[in-house]
Design an enzyme around this catalytic site. Structure first.
Site, PDB file in Angstrom:
ATOM      1  N   LYS A  86       4.829   2.285  -2.994  1.00  0.00           N
ATOM      2  CA  LYS A  86       4.767   3.506  -3.482  1.00  0.00           C
ATOM      3  C   LYS A  86       4.749   4.246  -4.755  1.00  0.00           C
ATOM      4  CE  LYS A  86       3.901   8.325  -0.809  1.00  0.00           C
ATOM      5  NZ  LYS A  86       3.236   7.733   0.490  1.00  0.00           N
TER       6      LYS A  86
ATOM      7  N   LYS B 229       5.028   2.289   8.636  1.00  0.00           N
ATOM      8  CA  LYS B 229       3.801   3.234   8.652  1.00  0.00           C
ATOM      9  C   LYS B 229       2.438   2.642   9.339  1.00  0.00           C
ATOM     10  CE  LYS B 229       3.146   7.357   6.032  1.00  0.00           C
ATOM     11  NZ  LYS B 229       2.765   7.796   5.262  1.00  0.00           N
TER      12      LYS B 229
ATOM     13  N   SER C  52      -7.484   4.591   4.494  1.00  0.00           N
ATOM     14  CA  SER C  52      -7.359   4.054   3.423  1.00  0.00           C
ATOM     15  C   SER C  52      -7.774   2.591   3.858  1.00  0.00           C
ATOM     16  CB  SER C  52      -6.457   3.742   2.494  1.00  0.00           C
ATOM     17  OG  SER C  52      -5.969   5.394   1.993  1.00  0.00           O
TER      18      SER C  52
ATOM     19  N   LYS D 255       0.987  -1.519  -0.499  1.00  0.00           N
ATOM     20  CA  LYS D 255      -0.443  -0.051  -0.328  1.00  0.00           C
ATOM     21  C   LYS D 255       1.280   1.108   0.051  1.00  0.00           C
ATOM     22  CE  LYS D 255      -4.188   1.132   0.785  1.00  0.00           C
ATOM     23  NZ  LYS D 255      -3.913   2.341  -0.401  1.00  0.00           N
TER      24      LYS D 255
ATOM     25  N   THR E  90      -5.917  12.635   7.210  1.00  0.00           N
ATOM     26  CA  THR E  90      -4.728  12.380   7.873  1.00  0.00           C
ATOM     27  C   THR E  90      -4.348  13.759   8.368  1.00  0.00           C
ATOM     28  OG1 THR E  90      -3.808  11.600   5.581  1.00  0.00           O
ATOM     29  CG2 THR E  90      -1.706  12.478   6.959  1.00  0.00           C
TER      30      THR E  90
HETATM   31  N1  GLU Z   1      -0.269   8.983   0.331  1.00  0.00           N
HETATM   32  C1  GLU Z   1      -0.603   8.797   2.504  1.00  0.00           C
HETATM   33  C2  GLU Z   1       0.451   8.775   2.827  1.00  0.00           C
HETATM   34  O1  GLU Z   1       1.992   8.615   2.131  1.00  0.00           O
HETATM   35  C3  GLU Z   1      -1.473   7.413   2.242  1.00  0.00           C
HETATM   36  C4  GLU Z   1      -1.241   6.418   0.996  1.00  0.00           C
HETATM   37  C5  GLU Z   1      -2.360   5.387   1.546  1.00  0.00           C
HETATM   38  O2  GLU Z   1      -3.198   5.658   1.995  1.00  0.00           O
HETATM   39  O3  GLU Z   1      -2.301   4.285   1.261  1.00  0.00           O
HETATM   40  O4  GLU Z   1       0.430   7.783   3.666  1.00  0.00           O
END
Ligand code: GLU
Length: 476
Positions: free
Chosen positions: A107, A95, A364, A71, A195
């Protein structure tokens, strides 16, 4: 003396990882297995736009597949490169582990400036990029699930979901191939704010522990604290808005691309956001002082500094001049490894990115579960919950009539108690619980281990231990 070289973003993440892992006893080889990025796919594709073919470069990096799907967001920015995408993918692994979202880390990024392209052009580019990733299973509900990041939002996620649906026509779970979708396209309430909301919940939890507040040389509650925020994008805007409107914080500086606004009596976040939407920047905003060299305001006196824009903004050059006793990393990687050393020595408390901005991926996760279960949270139980509450209310009202003036229900109690939770309340409740538990797991390590003196190392220790346990469970 030669100046100390600033490491790259990925080196910075590795340095922080190494510092933590040195305090652990992992079996030989496992440490390396966890640190390295499993694979990075680079694609170059052409799209015919404005009468000629434009070539774009995009990446999708998979850091760890100890859990699948992996993810992580997809960003659109000119600075996107392999090093950055790999650093961000690694942060996603840690994370997700820290907040117990059952995913590996990934990513993606596309090198382009979204402001240079019209909406229909962005749609063509996004669909083409998505096509390249989908055909290699780098977008897939069971394997790799992107989300918004810098320069992307629910609009891009809707295009990606639709592109996946066109290519996987019989996949009943197609909506779970991406999160952060619009609410009418399979999204979930509360994802856009998630966020920023997570940053608020993280700060609330931090201020519930007077010992931690004292470690940052402060006292008291969130109420009245001065906040400097860098970046009024989705994350910074929601964090600053909620903190000022709901927790009594004063936003004394807002830093944007074209400069900063400063007002010691507190800026109106909503008004600044509207101004930026109309004028493209903060310059000219009628209230507060404008300075063109915005990053200088990172060094302003305040209690809480929220870098919510991009990586590397607090670095070897400016770290020693940062006055905020508490930094909460709403962006990914805003403090470089070198700056982290300087700040730690100064006694600055840093609430690290992998925890501070985990609200996005947490919601998410809820969205992905909603998509796979094909039902909105709260749909089955809400009226039943209300009916049970009604029973209590009826009983209290019976007592009320019986006891007369001697006893009365508080005003609004009935109305508030009767309402069953909808999707938004449930999402916020799940997010709040996640942010509280993850903070507690970090602070336990921070306070109980003599060799751990900061929250970042504590966060790494908690998350690496979880990733290692998954690998061990697989027999590695
Ligand atoms: N881009 C966000 C992050 O850096 C969300 C990632 C997601 O929801 O998968 O955490």
């Amino acid at each position: 003396m030669t100046a100390k070289r600033e490491p790259t973003f990925r080196e910075s993440v590795d340095l922080m990882f190494n510092r933590a892992v040195a305090l652990m006893e992992l079996p030989p080889g496992l440490e390396e297995k966890i640190r390295v990025c499993n694979a990075t796919y680079t694609v170059r594709f052409g799209v015919r736009l404005r009468g000629q073919i434009h070539t774009f470069t995009g990446y999708r990096s998979v850091h760890s597949e100890h859990m699948e799907p992996v993810k992580g967001g997809i960003r659109y920015a000119m600075g996107v490169n392999q090093d950055e995408v790999e650093a961000l993918a690694a942060l996603m692994t840690y994370k997700c582990a820290l907040v117990e979202a059952p995913f590996g880390g990934s990513k993606g990024g596309l090198r382009l400036d979204p402001r240079e392209w019209e909406e229909h052009e962005l749609e063509m580019i996004t669909r083409r990029f998505a096509y390249e990733l989908i055909k290699r299973d780098l977008i897939h509900p069971a394997q790799n699930v992107p989300a918004p990041d810098m320069g992307t939002g629910e609009r891009e996620m809707a295009w990606i979901a639709d592109q996946y649906k066109r290519m996987a026509t019989t996949d009943i779970n197609y909506r779970a191939c991406v999160t952060g979708k619009p609410i009418h396209g399979g999204g979930i309430q509360g994802r856009t704010e998630a966020t920023g909301r997570g940053v608020q919940y993280a700060l609330r939890e931090f201020f519930r522990h007077p010992e931690d507040v004292a470690a940052a040389g402060m006292s008291g509650k969130l109420d009245g604290k001065r906040v400097v925020v860098q970046g009024l994008g989705n994350v910074g805007y929601h964090a600053a808005k909620f903190l000022s409107e709901e927790d009594g914080c004063k936003v004394t500086a807002i830093i944007e691309r074209d400069g900063a606004l400063i007002d010691e009596s507190g800026l109106d976040v909503e008004a600044v956001r509207n101004w930026i939407a109309r004028h493209g920047g903060v310059d000219g905003y009628p209230d507060g002082k404008y300075i063109a060299d915005g990053t200088k305001a990172l060094e302003n006196e305040c209690e809480i500094l929220i870098p919510a824009a991009m990586e590397g903004v607090i670095n070897l050059e400016n770290a020693a001049r940062i006055k905020a006793p508490l930094i909460i990393e709403a962006a990914n990687g805003p403090v470089t490894a070198g700056a982290d050393d300087i700040l730690r020595q100064k006694g600055t408390v840093i609430i690290p990115d992998m925890y501070a901005n985990a609200g996005g991926v947490t919601v998410s996760y809820f969205e992905w579960v909603k998509n796979l279960s094909h039902i909105r949270f709260g749909r089955i139980g809400r009226r039943q919950e209300e009916a049970r509450h009604q029973l209590i209310i009826d009983e209290l009202e019976r007592l009320d009539a019986h006891l007369g003036d001697n006893w009365q229900m508080s005003p609004h109690f009935k109305q508030q108690y009767l309402r069953g939770a909808g999707e938004l309340e449930l999402v916020r409740s799940g997010l709040d619980d996640t942010m509280r538990s993850a903070y507690q797991s970090m602070r336990e390590v921070w306070h109980n281990r003599q060799d751990v003196t900061d929250l970042r190392t504590a966060a790494y220790l908690v998350s690496i231990a979880k990733v290692a346990a998954s690998y061990r469970a697989m027999g590695l």
